[in-house]
Design a protein around this motif. Sequence first.
Motif, PDB file in Angstrom:
ATOM      1  N   PRO A   1       0.560  -1.072   0.006  1.00  0.00           N
ATOM      2  CA  PRO A   1       0.013   0.036   0.102  1.00  0.00           C
ATOM      3  C   PRO A   1       0.505   1.290   0.293  1.00  0.00           C
ATOM      4  CG  PRO A   1      -0.890  -2.194   1.440  1.00  0.00           C
ATOM      5  CD  PRO A   1       0.581  -1.963   1.392  1.00  0.00           C
ATOM      6  N   VAL A   2       0.557   2.226  -0.895  1.00  0.00           N
ATOM      7  CA  VAL A   2       1.216   3.667  -0.717  1.00  0.00           C
ATOM      8  C   VAL A   2       0.284   4.871  -0.806  1.00  0.00           C
ATOM      9  CG1 VAL A   2       1.994   5.542  -1.955  1.00  0.00           C
ATOM     10  CG2 VAL A   2       2.381   2.946  -2.638  1.00  0.00           C
ATOM     11  N   ILE A   3       0.546   5.348   0.202  1.00  0.00           N
ATOM     12  CA  ILE A   3       0.112   6.809   0.828  1.00  0.00           C
ATOM     13  C   ILE A   3       0.281   7.808   0.457  1.00  0.00           C
ATOM     14  CG2 ILE A   3      -1.183   8.035   3.028  1.00  0.00           C
ATOM     15  CD1 ILE A   3       0.185   5.097   4.612  1.00  0.00           C
ATOM     16  N   ALA A   4      -0.543   8.928  -0.103  1.00  0.00           N
ATOM     17  CA  ALA A   4       0.004   9.803  -0.465  1.00  0.00           C
ATOM     18  C   ALA A   4      -0.030  10.740   0.481  1.00  0.00           C
ATOM     19  CB  ALA A   4      -0.381  10.525  -1.918  1.00  0.00           C
ATOM     20  N   ILE A   5       0.497  12.453   0.743  1.00  0.00           N
ATOM     21  CA  ILE A   5       0.293  12.999   1.405  1.00  0.00           C
ATOM     22  C   ILE A   5       0.684  14.488   0.391  1.00  0.00           C
ATOM     23  CG2 ILE A   5       1.011  14.924   2.978  1.00  0.00           C
ATOM     24  CD1 ILE A   5       1.619  12.075   4.652  1.00  0.00           C
ATOM     25  N   THR A   6      -0.915  15.339   0.096  1.00  0.00           N
ATOM     26  CA  THR A   6      -0.066  16.346  -0.402  1.00  0.00           C
ATOM     27  C   THR A   6      -0.987  17.632   0.583  1.00  0.00           C
ATOM     28  OG1 THR A   6       0.560  17.680  -2.753  1.00  0.00           O
ATOM     29  CG2 THR A   6      -1.989  16.401  -2.558  1.00  0.00           C
ATOM     30  N   GLY A   7      -1.043  19.294  -0.299  1.00  0.00           N
ATOM     31  CA  GLY A   7      -1.647  19.821   0.405  1.00  0.00           C
ATOM     32  C   GLY A   7      -0.538  21.567   0.252  1.00  0.00           C
ATOM     33  N   THR A   8      -1.194  22.352   0.296  1.00  0.00           N
ATOM     34  CA  THR A   8      -0.834  23.926   0.583  1.00  0.00           C
ATOM     35  C   THR A   8       0.419  24.077   1.587  1.00  0.00           C
ATOM     36  OG1 THR A   8      -2.287  24.991  -0.540  1.00  0.00           O
ATOM     37  CG2 THR A   8      -0.731  26.242   0.042  1.00  0.00           C
ATOM     38  N   ASN A   9       0.217  23.853   2.731  1.00  0.00           N
ATOM     39  CA  ASN A   9       1.207  24.000   3.658  1.00  0.00           C
ATOM     40  C   ASN A   9       0.987  22.720   5.328  1.00  0.00           C
ATOM     41  OD1 ASN A   9       1.419  27.079   2.946  1.00  0.00           O
ATOM     42  ND2 ASN A   9      -0.580  26.910   3.989  1.00  0.00           N
ATOM     43  N   GLY A  10       2.263  22.660   5.980  1.00  0.00           N
ATOM     44  CA  GLY A  10       1.926  21.189   6.633  1.00  0.00           C
ATOM     45  C   GLY A  10       2.134  20.163   5.932  1.00  0.00           C
ATOM     46  N   LYS A  11       2.540  20.316   4.846  1.00  0.00           N
ATOM     47  CA  LYS A  11       2.559  18.552   4.209  1.00  0.00           C
ATOM     48  C   LYS A  11       3.896  17.781   4.676  1.00  0.00           C
ATOM     49  CE  LYS A  11       3.915  19.808  -0.558  1.00  0.00           C
ATOM     50  NZ  LYS A  11       3.181  21.403  -0.257  1.00  0.00           N
TER      51      LYS A  11
ATOM     52  N   ALA B   1       0.043   9.076 -11.051  1.00  0.00           N
ATOM     53  CA  ALA B   1       0.009   8.507 -12.495  1.00  0.00           C
ATOM     54  C   ALA B   1       1.531   7.022 -11.781  1.00  0.00           C
ATOM     55  CB  ALA B   1       0.112   9.066 -13.195  1.00  0.00           C
ATOM     56  N   ILE B   2       2.600   8.399 -11.169  1.00  0.00           N
ATOM     57  CA  ILE B   2       4.027   6.886 -10.909  1.00  0.00           C
ATOM     58  C   ILE B   2       3.805   6.278  -9.680  1.00  0.00           C
ATOM     59  CG2 ILE B   2       5.925   7.184 -10.025  1.00  0.00           C
ATOM     60  CD1 ILE B   2       6.333   9.862 -12.002  1.00  0.00           C
ATOM     61  N   ALA B   3       3.332   6.940  -8.514  1.00  0.00           N
ATOM     62  CA  ALA B   3       2.968   6.028  -7.819  1.00  0.00           C
ATOM     63  C   ALA B   3       1.612   5.494  -6.892  1.00  0.00           C
ATOM     64  CB  ALA B   3       3.125   7.038  -5.628  1.00  0.00           C
ATOM     65  N   GLU B   4       0.878   5.246  -7.701  1.00  0.00           N
ATOM     66  CA  GLU B   4      -0.873   4.544  -7.719  1.00  0.00           C
ATOM     67  C   GLU B   4      -1.173   4.689  -6.476  1.00  0.00           C
ATOM     68  OE1 GLU B   4       0.352   1.236 -10.190  1.00  0.00           O
ATOM     69  OE2 GLU B   4      -0.069   2.585 -12.002  1.00  0.00           O
ATOM     70  N   PRO B   5      -0.960   5.924  -5.753  1.00  0.00           N
ATOM     71  CA  PRO B   5      -1.586   5.504  -3.979  1.00  0.00           C
ATOM     72  C   PRO B   5      -2.821   5.028  -3.586  1.00  0.00           C
ATOM     73  CG  PRO B   5      -1.904   7.379  -4.891  1.00  0.00           C
ATOM     74  CD  PRO B   5      -1.425   7.480  -6.028  1.00  0.00           C
ATOM     75  N   ASN B   6      -2.724   4.203  -2.487  1.00  0.00           N
ATOM     76  CA  ASN B   6      -4.044   3.722  -2.464  1.00  0.00           C
ATOM     77  C   ASN B   6      -4.781   4.491  -1.126  1.00  0.00           C
ATOM     78  OD1 ASN B   6      -2.026   1.310  -2.399  1.00  0.00           O
ATOM     79  ND2 ASN B   6      -3.855   0.387  -3.153  1.00  0.00           N
ATOM     80  N   TYR B   7      -3.789   5.071  -0.491  1.00  0.00           N
ATOM     81  CA  TYR B   7      -5.047   5.992   0.245  1.00  0.00           C
ATOM     82  C   TYR B   7      -4.380   8.171   0.511  1.00  0.00           C
ATOM     83  CZ  TYR B   7      -5.200   1.564   2.871  1.00  0.00           C
ATOM     84  OH  TYR B   7      -5.649   0.600   2.420  1.00  0.00           O
ATOM     85  N   GLY B   8      -5.374   8.932   0.342  1.00  0.00           N
ATOM     86  CA  GLY B   8      -4.693   9.568   0.688  1.00  0.00           C
ATOM     87  C   GLY B   8      -4.637  11.147   1.238  1.00  0.00           C
TER      88      GLY B   8
END
Length: 439
Positions: free
Chosen positions: A92-102, A163-170
């Motif tokens: 499983p891959v978890i992706a985190i993004t956002g403007t601040n705090g990522k 498209a590279i990481a193909e996350p399961n959770y975000g």
Amino acid sequence: MIQTDKLYEIFCQHPEIVTDSRQILPGCLFFALKGARFDGNQYALEALESGAAYAVIDDARLPNDPRLLLVEDVLGAMQALAREHRRRMGIPVIAITGTNGKTTTKELAAAVLSTTYRLLYTQGNLNNHIGVPLTLLRLRQEHQLALVEMGASKPGDIAELCAIAEPNYGIITNIGQAHLEGFGSLEGVLRTKGELYDWLRNHEGKAIRNADDPLLRDIADGIPSVLYGQGSEALIRGELLSQEAGKLFFELQWSAEVIGIEGQRQATQLVGAYNMGNVLAAVALGLFLDVPSEEIVRSIAAYSPSNSRSQLMHTPLDNLVIADAYNANPSSMHHALENFFAIESPRPRLLILGDMNELGTQAHEAHQILYEEIQRLAQEGDQLWLCGPIWAGMGLTERTFASAVELEHYLSKGNVPHGHLILVKGSNGIRLNNILPKL
């Protein structure tokens, strides 16, 4: 030209990836990336001489050598290789993004998840079209989870990384004004960050969602979500109890029915109420992935920020310094100022603020709005020092420095404050972190 499947066979025999010819490891796979001012193809032969097993190139003019692996585009080949490796690992891959705090959320989540899982996570700030594939190519059989930070500066960036990481959770930490030079508007930021939700929606993924951000609620339709925040809607809730001026820690009260700890009051080593959402995101992710609640509480309490990200420093000159000089945009500046002026302290206050970069045509207006906010919040005796070419060009009456070098020179002339409460914040490109040792 070599195809991805053949390149993957070679990678399995030589899994160490290097993109800098000055850092060659014996038996590594060197990717000859190109940039605005360099062409890695020029160093491919040198990399082989230094011990690389193979060099991946896209310049057909190089000599015919079986150790030179010709592809159409080196970066594209590395991204395709990372995607293939991620698929074959199957974790499983978890992706985190956002403007601040990522980045802070990623570090907190890594601290939580590492108590229970063998975790691979993004090191430092390797969160772009090069850093994400490099992170994924570090996956090994022993890993059970991958935590990948994703940054963006223009539309399409997050879609490309998904498209590279193909996350399961975000997780999208929040939406705010940043990189407006590339996004054009807040709506552009929302669309681009929302590309993570688009991926999850289309691939049966799940979101750990900030229930306090209405913009995120509006784009989350159709995605199974675990909600965190301060409102009653959230499953994982927190309540800000206090901030101690001496330590600048805040405490949280967890939702007892979820964590099973009645009235848990938890101090952290983070500075600022604006970090509460980051903590709750890490807690929610840990609970969703079955990390024991006592491990979550322990790891959150033990986490100490570094690298000028909401970092508290008590200096030999008796200054209390909030070092937050790695990033700055209108949203993060507003939250930092709110927190700074809310701290009760007998110490005189000093704000050392750098430019907010990458705001494009909105740069002057954003700095003017920020300056007016400071004027409303500041009290008699508070000092404001401004650093950077944007501030320097605004004709303000405050002490202003065109660069951090100029500010360093001023400090070296005996103008170092003593016994102050100091906020140091600006975009990384202003290099305000260089002045921290002088405070």
